[in-house]
Design a protein around this motif. Structure first.
Motif, short mmCIF file in Angstrom:
data_model
loop_
_atom_site.label_atom_id
_atom_site.label_comp_id
_atom_site.label_asym_id
_atom_site.label_seq_id
_atom_site.Cartn_x
_atom_site.Cartn_y
_atom_site.Cartn_z
N ARG A 183 -33.67 -10.79 32.64
CA ARG A 183 -32.57 -10.36 33.50
C ARG A 183 -32.53 -11.17 34.79
O ARG A 183 -31.45 -11.47 35.32
CB ARG A 183 -32.73 -8.88 33.84
CG ARG A 183 -32.40 -7.92 32.73
CD ARG A 183 -30.91 -7.73 32.57
NE ARG A 183 -30.60 -6.68 31.62
CZ ARG A 183 -29.39 -6.45 31.14
NH1 ARG A 183 -28.38 -7.21 31.53
NH2 ARG A 183 -29.19 -5.48 30.28
N ALA A 187 -28.31 -13.29 35.34
CA ALA A 187 -27.73 -12.15 36.06
C ALA A 187 -26.28 -11.99 35.64
O ALA A 187 -25.35 -12.11 36.45
CB ALA A 187 -27.86 -12.36 37.57
N ASP A 188 -26.07 -11.71 34.38
CA ASP A 188 -24.74 -11.61 33.80
C ASP A 188 -24.63 -10.28 33.06
O ASP A 188 -25.51 -9.94 32.26
CB ASP A 188 -24.52 -12.77 32.82
CG ASP A 188 -23.09 -12.83 32.29
OD1 ASP A 188 -22.36 -11.83 32.40
OD2 ASP A 188 -22.70 -13.88 31.74
N PRO A 189 -23.57 -9.49 33.33
CA PRO A 189 -23.43 -8.23 32.59
C PRO A 189 -23.24 -8.42 31.10
O PRO A 189 -23.39 -7.47 30.33
CB PRO A 189 -22.19 -7.59 33.23
CG PRO A 189 -21.44 -8.71 33.87
CD PRO A 189 -22.49 -9.69 34.30
N GLY A 190 -22.95 -9.66 30.69
CA GLY A 190 -22.81 -9.93 29.26
C GLY A 190 -24.13 -9.99 28.52
O GLY A 190 -24.14 -9.99 27.29
N LYS A 192 -26.92 -8.50 26.77
CA LYS A 192 -27.07 -7.21 26.12
C LYS A 192 -28.42 -7.12 25.41
O LYS A 192 -28.94 -8.11 24.89
CB LYS A 192 -25.96 -6.98 25.09
CG LYS A 192 -24.55 -7.14 25.64
CD LYS A 192 -24.24 -6.10 26.71
CE LYS A 192 -22.81 -6.25 27.22
NZ LYS A 192 -22.49 -5.28 28.29
N VAL A 211 -26.09 -12.86 24.65
CA VAL A 211 -25.09 -12.89 25.71
C VAL A 211 -23.73 -12.70 25.06
O VAL A 211 -23.25 -13.59 24.33
CB VAL A 211 -25.14 -14.21 26.51
CG1 VAL A 211 -24.08 -14.21 27.60
CG2 VAL A 211 -26.52 -14.42 27.12
N LYS A 212 -23.14 -11.57 25.31
CA LYS A 212 -21.84 -11.26 24.72
C LYS A 212 -20.77 -12.19 25.29
O LYS A 212 -20.72 -12.44 26.50
CB LYS A 212 -21.48 -9.80 25.02
CG LYS A 212 -20.29 -9.29 24.21
CD LYS A 212 -20.09 -7.81 24.45
CE LYS A 212 -18.94 -7.26 23.62
NZ LYS A 212 -19.19 -7.40 22.18
#
Length: 535
Positions: A183, A187-190, A192, A211-212
């Motif tokens: 993480r 640092a990407d909300p994608g 998962k 990584v979505k």
């Protein structure tokens, strides 16, 4: 064929059987009966701790906290469970409303993770995972409270993937520490994570990371499907999973990669790959993997691209020397002496005079001795292992040459081969197999045997797939755009696309045309002199 053999040996029933699972018993409202159920499941092991106490809310209620010593944080149990229930509950005049177990969860416990359950399998699994279970007399439900806190190794640099200029941190045996390190890198909300438990007995936590938006969803679904079909008692290491999910289980070439570095894992995820974390091991699996990845090193992207390209050529040269040098030596000295320069041939003939064994036997025997010394050096304690490796190699090499059992050129060839084989550590196991096979073929057919062995190896490599991706891509099939990081390492600003064979859903990873250039107003200006303009 496998079904026929299973039927032949009367083992067909094993394919349908699965490891037994704990019976789904329900909790009772009586505390002693519930504790008896836990003793039946966990036995009377000394590390299973039952802390009895009295909970004074409506009236005095017998209660107990059950946990396994060594898997929990004692301070969390005291501060967040026992102190609120034994001390604070007596100080305050609580007006208990609703179900008692819900009231305790909502008003008294100060720990983060709390789950309510009334079935033994889930509660037993929670205790074995490091949680504590709160039982209250008169309640047919229990609370599984997160109190994990076992001893763990600190973050250190991995011994197998050291770098000169790169980060010095590596994964540990704790899966949560490893996912947190990833993480920090992405640092990407994608990013998962999907977690599951594999192993009917070990109940090992396994997490899929991707990584979505970059990864191919079909790849994620295929990884998920292969993991879910695993039906085994235990998963103790990352290799347990890789052998279950590999595309070619009988191939010596790995179709699932391994790494201990968060930066390498992050780079692969951002190319469209999937990472598989296994609790209890510092090694992370990544898929799909390509053959050329064995010759790429994290330091390639920390040094200047010209120097990195030269070092990569050295790796390619070392790999081919490691698998071909003994075979070429056997072929030249046995069948093709005319290809050796005359002065060198005379010197080699003089050194080999009086040796009682054929060249191929010498090479195989010395190779076996080297592997024995290497294995002994790895398995023993580090100071002793280094001593045995150095002294053993010197003594055996000198003694065999002096006794006339092995020629000096053979020792030199084996020594060069051994050094070259360590340059590409990820292909070291494959190199041993190829080296031995090509040496035997060279002893039988000479150069023709080497050619046949290389052709068979190339045919096998072209037939391999790693989660649907050709193993030799982007060389076979050829992709011109992906040659920027194969034979040469182009500048980072020129790698504006992801590998087409892996990251095709979103091939662009950076802006085009970012080559460093000087601004027009600074062209030709001498920065060593002060500006003539005033004001």
């Amino acid at each position: 064929m496998i079904r026929f053999l299973l039927r032949k040996f009367g083992l067909a029933h094993l394919r349908k059987e699965s490891p037994s699972t704990p019976e789904g018993k329900l909790l009772h409202s009586d505390l002693e009966e519930n504790l008896a159920l836990f003793r039946e499941e966990l036995g009377n092991s000394p590390d299973v701790i039952i802390r009895r106490f009295t909970l004074n809310l409506r009236n005095e209620l017998k209660s107990a906290v059950l946990f396994i010593d060594g898997l929990i944080d004692q301070q969390v149990i005291y501060d967040s469970i026992l102190y609120p229930l034994m001390i604070e509950a007596k100080k305050e005049k609580w007006a208990v409303k609703g179900h008692l177990i819900d009231f305790i969860e909502d008003n008294l416990l100060t720990v983060g993770g709390v789950d309510k359950d009334d079935r033994m399998p889930g509660l037993v699994a929670a205790v074995l995972a490091g949680d504590s279970v709160l039982l209250v007399d008169g309640c047919d439900q229990a609370l599984a409270i997160s109190t994990k806190g076992w001893e763990k190794r600190s973050i250190t640099e991995p011994d197998t993937e050291q770098t000169i200029k790169g980060p010095r941190e590596g994964f540990t045996e704790n899966i949560r520490t490893n996912t947190a390190m990833l993480r920090r890198k992405i640092a990407d909300p994608g990013l998962k994570f999907e977690q599951m438990k594999i192993g009917e007995r070990t109940r090992t936590k396994v997490s899929i990371a991707y990584v979505k938006g970059i990864v191919n969803e079909k790849l994620v679904e295929e990884v998920r499907r292969r993991l879910k079909r695993i039906n085994t008692d235990m998963v103790l290491d990352a290799n347990y999973l890789s052998e279950f999910i590999s595309d070619a289980p009988f191939s010596p070439f790995p179709t699932v990669a391994f790494t201990e570095r968060p930066d390498v894992t992050a780079a692969k995820l951002l190319e469209g790959r999937v990472a598989i974390f296994v609790d209890g091991t510092p090694v992370v699996n990544t898929a799909p993997t390509l053959f050329i990845e064995s010759f790429q090193n994290p330091d390639d992207y920390n040094f200047h691209f010209l120097f990195a390209t030269m070092i990569r050529w050295i790796r390619y040269l070392a790999f081919f020397l490691g698998i071909l040098l003994p075979a070429f030596f056997v072929a030249l000295t046995t069948y093709h002496q005319e290809l050796i320069p005359t002065p060198l041939l005379i010197s080699m003939a003089a050194a080999m005079e009086g040796v009682p064994f054929p060249i191929v036997i010498e090479v195989v025997a010395m190779g076996a001795v080297f592997e024995i010394l290497r294995e002994a050096g790895v398995r023993l304690a580090r100071p002793i292992g280094q001593t045995i490796s150095i002294v053993g190699a010197l003594v055996i090499g000198q003694a065999t040459v002096a006794a006339g059992l092995v020629a000096a050129p053979t020792v030199i060839v084996i020594a060069l081969t051994a050094i070259a084989s360590f340059v590409v550590p990820t292909q070291q196991e494959i190199g041993i197999i190829l080296r031995l096979g090509l040496t035997f073929l060279a002893g039988i057919l000479g150069a023709y045997g080497i050619l046949v062995g290389l052709l068979l190896t190339l045919i096998h490599l072209t037939s391999l797939r790693s989660f649907g991706v050709p193993y030799l891509s982007p060389v076979i099939p050829l992709s011109i755009e992906d040659q920027k990081d194969v034979i040469v390492r182009t500048p980072l600003w020129a790698m504006w696309t992801r590998p087409r064979s892996i990251g095709w859903p979103r091939p662009i990873r950076q802006g085009f045309g970012q080559s460093p250039t000087s601004p027009e107003e600074t062209v030709g200006k001498d920065w060593s002199r002060p500006d003539d303009k005033k004001g």
